[in-house]
Design an enzyme around this catalytic site. Sequence first.
Site, PDB file in Angstrom:
ATOM      1  N   LYS A  44       0.846  -1.202   0.000  1.00  0.00           N
ATOM      2  CA  LYS A  44       0.000   0.000   0.000  1.00  0.00           C
ATOM      3  C   LYS A  44       0.880   1.250   0.000  1.00  0.00           C
ATOM      4  CE  LYS A  44      -0.352  -0.324   5.052  1.00  0.00           C
ATOM      5  NZ  LYS A  44      -1.195  -0.847   6.154  1.00  0.00           N
ATOM      6  N   TYR A 264      14.199  30.483   9.561  1.00  0.00           N
ATOM      7  CA  TYR A 264      12.913  31.096   9.942  1.00  0.00           C
ATOM      8  C   TYR A 264      12.792  31.194  11.452  1.00  0.00           C
ATOM      9  CZ  TYR A 264      10.949  30.847   5.228  1.00  0.00           C
ATOM     10  OH  TYR A 264      10.697  31.026   3.897  1.00  0.00           O
TER      11      TYR A 264
HETATM   12  C1  LIG Z   1      -0.394  -1.778   6.911  1.00  0.00           C
HETATM   13  C2  LIG Z   1      -0.920  -3.106   7.320  1.00  0.00           C
HETATM   14  C3  LIG Z   1      -0.051  -4.204   7.439  1.00  0.00           C
HETATM   15  C4  LIG Z   1       1.449  -4.075   7.362  1.00  0.00           C
HETATM   16  O1  LIG Z   1       1.884  -3.566   8.603  1.00  0.00           O
HETATM   17  P1  LIG Z   1       3.433  -3.405   8.953  1.00  0.00           P
HETATM   18  O2  LIG Z   1       3.431  -2.977  10.371  1.00  0.00           O
HETATM   19  O3  LIG Z   1       3.963  -2.366   8.034  1.00  0.00           O
HETATM   20  O4  LIG Z   1       4.081  -4.716   8.727  1.00  0.00           O
HETATM   21  C5  LIG Z   1      -0.613  -5.447   7.677  1.00  0.00           C
HETATM   22  N1  LIG Z   1      -1.943  -5.599   7.844  1.00  0.00           N
HETATM   23  C6  LIG Z   1      -2.795  -4.556   7.769  1.00  0.00           C
HETATM   24  C7  LIG Z   1      -4.240  -4.791   7.961  1.00  0.00           C
HETATM   25  C8  LIG Z   1      -2.318  -3.274   7.522  1.00  0.00           C
HETATM   26  O5  LIG Z   1      -3.163  -2.245   7.493  1.00  0.00           O
END
Ligand SMILES: *Cc1c(COP(=O)(O)O)cnc(C)c1O
Length: 379
Positions: A44, A264
């Site tokens: 993702k 800044y």
């Molecule tokens: C993002 C996600 C993962 C992966 O999690 P990590 O901590 O990056 O390994 C696995 N399962 C679900 C449902 C997620 O949303």
Amino acid sequence: MDRYSLSPDLGLGGRLTIDLSALATNYRHIAARTSPSRAAAVVKADAYGLGAERVAPMLAAMGCRDFFVAHLAEAIPLLPLLPPDARLFILNGLAPGTEQLCADAGAIPVLNAPDQAARWRALAAQRGVRLPAAVQVDSGMSRLGLTADEAAALAASPDFAAHVDPVLVMSHLACADTPDHGANAAQHRAFTALADRFPGVPRALANSGGAFLPSGFHGDLVRPGIALYGGAPFDGDNPMRAVVSLDARVIQTRTVAPGTGVGYGLSFTALSQTRLATIAVGYADGLPRALGNRGAAWFKGVRLPIAGRVSMDSISLDISALPEGALQPGDWVELIGPHQSLDRLAADAGTISYEILTSLGSRYERHYLDAAGAGLEAA
Ligand SMILES: *Cc1c(COP(=O)(O)O)cnc(C)c1O
């Protein structure tokens, strides 16, 4: 590898180097650790910013057949790059109105709520087919998934069974990065009870942290994300290989007198004569403003503290610890690399590796180190 002599130089302020062979090693490590469970890959958010169109096909070539994205829109460009027998799951579920598109694309929705299950079932009935789906149950995180009552109702529905093929029952751990947390065992118990409602359906509970919990947590499929990309899967020593390096270009140096303010708000004041370097990356490149006066860059093993606030396109470094003239415009300093890990940079910014990686964005020269170790390739 010598990431300081990469070409072509596109005139950008930062270089992001993604070591696909390290990523492959991390995948193999998790697959071996969790065998005989299948190791999926969570890709993702563009594979946590690293390029899903590069990462997913490489993992598929290594035998990975299960992939997860958050949205259908992320799945559609990815599916043609995967082998026909690969499965791509949509973690955020089946958004209303996307049912046809999801089925036509061949993506598998994670059914998180009864209305999603009903809409998927209705489409399958209308098409006269049985459609695959994952079913998510809430085992205690209270984020996504069916409640116990909803899961029981769905499992008992002949109508659902007639039209939907549940290929996975899953849940997500809230505290997997803290192995001793009592919530892990509690969620595992709750998940097992809920998953028992779906006899014979493969189970998936573990993210990266979960993959490093005892084998009882691994189920039939593990879903690592951050550990593939080199982030620490749990509090403590990181067993994963670093995948990402980030270097920034020096664009100006100067020496300022005691009492001079920097950046800044003039939030940094030189206490003595101070040498400064300005580097050409800032918060628009995903380096959080929280690094102001806290984080650092590195050059030839010397830590160079950030002086003043992080600007949109630049950051000032106090380079007084270096010999005069050692750092010049055109030189590159390390922000993520052998001297400063991704997790260190994240901690200095008060955040987590996930947020750093997914914030890095597109304003970098990207270089992929080939999985075969054959050398460098500019994206
Ligand atoms: C993002 C996600 C993962 C992966 O999690 P990590 O901590 O990056 O390994 C696995 N399962 C679900 C449902 C997620 O949303």
